[in-house]
Write an enzyme that holds these catalytic residues in place. Structure first.
Site, PDB file in Angstrom:
ATOM      1  N   GLU A  33       0.850  -1.133   0.176  1.00 24.81           N
ATOM      2  CA  GLU A  33      -0.024  -0.068   0.058  1.00 24.81           C
ATOM      3  C   GLU A  33       0.704   1.382  -0.064  1.00 24.81           C
ATOM      4  O   GLU A  33       1.904   1.206   0.642  1.00 24.81           O
ATOM      5  CB  GLU A  33      -0.796  -0.019   1.128  1.00 24.81           C
ATOM      6  CG  GLU A  33      -1.597   1.128   1.508  1.00 24.81           C
ATOM      7  CD  GLU A  33      -2.120   1.435   3.057  1.00 24.81           C
ATOM      8  OE1 GLU A  33      -1.476   0.985   4.080  1.00 24.81           O
ATOM      9  OE2 GLU A  33      -3.458   1.610   3.208  1.00 24.81           O
ATOM     10  N   ASN A  35      -6.978   6.321  -1.561  1.00 19.92           N
ATOM     11  CA  ASN A  35      -6.192   5.394  -1.334  1.00 19.92           C
ATOM     12  C   ASN A  35      -6.282   4.065  -2.198  1.00 19.92           C
ATOM     13  O   ASN A  35      -7.302   3.405  -2.082  1.00 19.92           O
ATOM     14  CB  ASN A  35      -5.892   5.066   0.208  1.00 19.92           C
ATOM     15  CG  ASN A  35      -4.829   4.150   0.657  1.00 19.92           C
ATOM     16  OD1 ASN A  35      -4.146   3.528  -0.163  1.00 19.92           O
ATOM     17  ND2 ASN A  35      -4.472   4.067   2.004  1.00 19.92           N
ATOM     18  N   CYS A  69      -4.670  -2.879   2.989  1.00 22.21           N
ATOM     19  CA  CYS A  69      -4.344  -2.667   4.525  1.00 22.21           C
ATOM     20  C   CYS A  69      -5.520  -3.135   5.365  1.00 22.21           C
ATOM     21  O   CYS A  69      -5.844  -4.255   5.600  1.00 22.21           O
ATOM     22  CB  CYS A  69      -3.528  -1.661   4.774  1.00 22.21           C
ATOM     23  SG  CYS A  69      -2.829  -1.537   6.470  1.00 22.21           S
ATOM     24  N   ASN A 104       0.700  -1.020   5.443  1.00 20.19           N
ATOM     25  CA  ASN A 104       1.419  -0.396   6.227  1.00 20.19           C
ATOM     26  C   ASN A 104       0.895  -0.476   7.817  1.00 20.19           C
ATOM     27  O   ASN A 104      -0.286   0.270   8.058  1.00 20.19           O
ATOM     28  CB  ASN A 104       1.553   1.282   6.037  1.00 20.19           C
ATOM     29  CG  ASN A 104       2.208   1.319   4.824  1.00 20.19           C
ATOM     30  OD1 ASN A 104       3.466   1.893   4.681  1.00 20.19           O
ATOM     31  ND2 ASN A 104       1.634   1.202   3.622  1.00 20.19           N
TER      32      ASN A 104
HETATM   33  N1  CDT Z   1      -2.715   1.679   6.662  1.00 17.42           N
HETATM   34  C1  CDT Z   1      -3.467   0.908   7.444  1.00 17.42           C
HETATM   35  O1  CDT Z   1      -4.710   0.813   6.927  1.00 17.42           O
HETATM   36  N2  CDT Z   1      -3.141   0.617   8.543  1.00 17.42           N
HETATM   37  C2  CDT Z   1      -3.993   0.097   9.609  1.00 17.42           C
HETATM   38  C3  CDT Z   1      -3.479   0.666  11.051  1.00 17.42           C
HETATM   39  C4  CDT Z   1      -4.622   0.524  11.978  1.00 17.42           C
HETATM   40  S1  CDT Z   1      -4.032   1.573  13.331  1.00 17.42           S
HETATM   41  C5  CDT Z   1      -4.909   2.985  13.166  1.00 17.42           C
HETATM   42  C6  CDT Z   1      -3.806  -1.541   9.702  1.00 17.42           C
HETATM   43  O2  CDT Z   1      -5.184  -1.948  10.040  1.00 17.42           O
HETATM   44  O3  CDT Z   1      -2.987  -2.119   9.668  1.00 17.42           O
END
Ligand code: CDT
Length: 315
Positions: A47, A110, A176, A201
């Site tokens: 991502e 995104n 993600c 990420n």
């Molecule tokens: N990039 C992304 O979606 N990261 C989220 C972090 C969650 S914490 C706010 C994830 O679900 O891995």
């Protein structure tokens, strides 16, 4: 019958805030060449793979926010990646921040794209489950402002028929946080998707519930493996990993078989390629048996339970 596709999961190590797109694209190309040398038909990147994970900072000015977005893809800085993919005759999935104009309105998503081995755009996906928050929250060690910088995706979870070698398959994409939601895989599964491609990420530190920090790796694999098994599909989960601008990001990119087994996993938090020969026909082991939707799923009953609010008796 056997429909094998060799897939590469191209995990990225950290990208510095000061790294230009050109520098990052150079790294992507290096991984793509390695993927080709190892026989891959398709390479999957993370991502927001062209820059550092910018939603960790609060930017006051929209002009500054917009510098992290691509106005065209391919554009001047990314053309080299598309040219190399065409030269090598390899497909790829790439996550990036998309700025587009629709009906005179500037929109931010995104996004990920799936590109075929002849350079054609097979499909686009815009992230639906946007995590984090909208306002600057100074108490956090870093921000997670996806809800501020992106709109919710408006393309649904489309499925794409594609051919990256002599075999045809059905592919889907997610990004993600989507991977934590069973609906993501089920909507793809109901369309017959055989392989889901998912870049991520994921910070190891979850500011609201830090007592869950040690569970990040577990929850990542739990979600990817359950999604794969319960929908009889291959899942390719690819991280941006390592300590990026002081934020520790989860690695453990992996390729999951339709049985839910991890068949390949990264062992570093750097740029690293793992590959697997994935037989799309193995989806049938699950789709025609334990999760034969036609035979065993009970959608009418589920609907009835939701409509009648289940069997919970009022006090
Ligand atoms: N990039 C992304 O979606 N990261 C989220 C972090 C969650 S914490 C706010 C994830 O679900 O891995």
């Amino acid at each position: 019958m056997s429909r094998k596709i060799i897939v590469g999961a191209a995990q990225l190590g950290p990208i510095a805030r000061s790294d230009s797109r050109r520098v990052v694209v150079g790294r992507l190309i290096e991984l793509m060449r390695e993927a080709k040398a190892r026989g891959c038909d398709l390479v999957v990147y993370p991502e927001l793979a062209l820059t550092t994970f910018f939603p960790r900072w609060y930017f006051e000015a929209q002009d500054e926010v917009d510098t992290w977005f691509e106005r065209e893809l391919p554009g001047p800085d990314t053309q080299a990646l598309f040219d190399e993919a065409l030269r090598l005759s390899i497909g790829f999935y790439l996550g990036y921040a998309e700025l587009t104009e629709q009906g005179g309105r500037v929109r931010h998503f995104n996004t990920s794209v799936l590109v075929g081995k002849r350079g054609e755009l097979i499909g686009k996906y815009r992230k639906i489950h946007l995590p984090g928050h909208t306002e600057n929250e100074a108490w956090r060690p870093f921000q997670h402002l996806e809800k501020r910088y992106f709109e919710r995706g408006d393309l649904g979870f489309p499925a794409f028929q594609a051919k990256f070698n002599e075999h045809q398959g059905i592919f889907g994409m997610a990004l993600c946080n989507d991977r934590r939601w069973p609906e993501t895989y089920r909507v793809l599964g109901l369309q017959g998707v055989e392989m889901a491609l998912i870049g991520y990420n994921t910070p190891l530190h979850y500011a609201q519930v830090p007592e869950h920090d040690h569970l990040q790796a577990f929850h990542n694999h739990l979600s990817l493996q359950a999604g794969a098994y319960q929908n009889g599909m291959w899942v390719v989960g690819v991280a941006k990993a390592g300590i990026e601008e002081g934020c520790d990001l989860l690695g453990q990119s992996c390729i999951v078989a339709p049985t839910g087994e991890i068949v390949s996993m990264c062992s570093t938090v750097e740029d690293e390629l793992i590959t697997e020969s994935c037989n799309l026909d193995r989806c049938r082991e699950i789709k025609e048996n334990v999760f034969n939707f036609e035979l065993h799923r009970e959608p009418d009953t589920y609907r009835l339970i939701v409509e009648t609010k289940g069997a919970i008796k009022p006090l």
